[in-house]
Design a protein around this motif. Structure first.
Motif, PDB file in Angstrom:
ATOM      1  N   GLU A  59      10.776 -76.395 106.266  1.00 58.28           N
ATOM      2  CA  GLU A  59      11.481 -77.164 105.239  1.00 58.28           C
ATOM      3  C   GLU A  59      12.990 -76.992 105.359  1.00 58.28           C
TER       4      GLU A  59
ATOM      5  N   TYR B  55      11.931 -80.535 108.000  1.00 54.78           N
ATOM      6  CA  TYR B  55      10.573 -81.055 108.159  1.00 54.78           C
ATOM      7  C   TYR B  55       9.903 -81.204 106.791  1.00 54.78           C
ATOM      8  N   THR B  56       9.024 -82.162 106.673  1.00 53.65           N
ATOM      9  CA  THR B  56       8.266 -82.376 105.444  1.00 53.65           C
ATOM     10  C   THR B  56       6.955 -81.607 105.544  1.00 53.65           C
TER      11      THR B  56
ATOM     12  N   LYS C  79      10.166 -85.436 112.049  1.00 52.97           N
ATOM     13  CA  LYS C  79      10.447 -85.130 110.645  1.00 52.97           C
ATOM     14  C   LYS C  79      10.066 -86.265 109.702  1.00 52.97           C
TER      15      LYS C  79
END
Length: 301
Positions: free
Chosen positions: A164, A168-169, A147
């Motif tokens: 998201e 998570y980016t 992440k």
């Protein structure tokens, strides 16, 4: 001078005219009775999964032709994003059938055929990365470590919302092929692709540059469905019956194991030592959550 045709020649001419008329009528009837089903084109030359779905549709149409009549696919020449294609399908314009990962909005706007087209493998995501970063990813042991990096995803893909929501980016973009370039130049670190898609795509875009990194899989329940317009119940029933028949005689699984776009995901035993980072998908319907187990393949039992 008067010319008189012999009786034999007269009957031969009449017979020829009758045959031509019959053939013309038969061709006209065939043309009228053959249903044309419009689908979107591939999202680019690297969209190797397009052939999987178009060939699967063709197989289904052939299997159901005795009951529903002849049908053929027509791939539109329009350059459509997935979102635009689904919108045209909803409006009943130019697209008759599409395939997409499901979410609540899509199931409300369209008629989903709730049979996972790759038996749930869409929800197991390997990581497409640059070849020169394999050792770096070998050091990742937990979701928290992953992440800290950036994932490439589609602007309107349900996956983007799922990732998201799970911390998570995500770097979103519209065009499929642009995501590969973004990996190459470092604008994102990895591109999650289904194990039923990623290997074939890496082969296309170049194994010298990219790696289908499957020592880590991001896993969530996320089926790919065929969708039709809500008013097209006949086509929905036809597709459903064809898919059910393929499940019952095991030919859907065999199709997956044989097709160039999906065969590299097998045997599933190759993931026995993979780390699966489980994610929650809150965007699927209760109907999808409660689908029978026969529809799903388990990567790791």
């Amino acid at each position: 001078m008067r010319l008189t045709a012999s009786p034999g020649l007269f009957f031969q001419i009449c017979a020829t005219i009758i045959v031509i008329a019959f053939q013309t009528t038969a061709l006209s009837f065939t043309a009228r009775s053959e249903t044309v089903i419009n689908i979107r084109p591939a999202q680019g030359a690297g969209d190797v999964a397009h052939s999987y779905f178009s060939e699967l549709i063709t197989t289904i149409l052939n299997r159901t032709s005795a009951k529903y009549g002849l049908a053929k696919l027509h791939v539109t020449s329009e350059n459509l994003t997935q979102q635009r294609s689904l919108k045209l399908l909803e409006e009943g314009r130019r697209i008759d059938l599409d395939w997409a990962g499901t979410n609540l909005g899509r199931e409300q706007a369209l008629h989903p055929v709730r049979i996972p087209l790759n038996m749930g493998l869409l929800g197991y995501r390997l990581l497409v990365i640059r070849q020169d970063r394999v050792r770096e990813f070998d050091q990742i042991r937990t979701p928290a470590q992953l992440k800290t990096l950036i994932a490439c995803q589609g602007q309107h893909w349900p996956d983007s919302d799922i990732l998201e929501d799970n911390g998570y980016t995500v770097n979103r973009t519209i065009r499929f092929e642009l995501m590969w370039k973004m990996i190459e130049v470092g604008r994102c670190d990895y591109f999650p692709r289904a194990i039923s898609e990623g290997y074939g795509e890496v082969n296309f875009f170049g194994k010298d540059t990219y790696a289908a990194y499957d020592k880590i899989l991001i896993g969530y329940r996320f089926p790919m469905y065929f969708f039709v317009n809500k008013s097209n119940q006949t086509l929905a029933a036809r597709i459903e019956e064809g898919l059910e028949a393929m499940l019952e005689d095991n030919s859907l699984l065999q199709f997956m194991k044989r097709h160039p776009a999906t065969k590299s995901a097998f045997p599933l035993g190759q993931y026995a030592n993979s780390r699966i980072f489980t994610a929650e998908n809150k965007y699927i319907s209760e109907e999808t959550r409660n689908l029978p187990e026969k529809y799903w393949l388990k990567v790791i039992p």
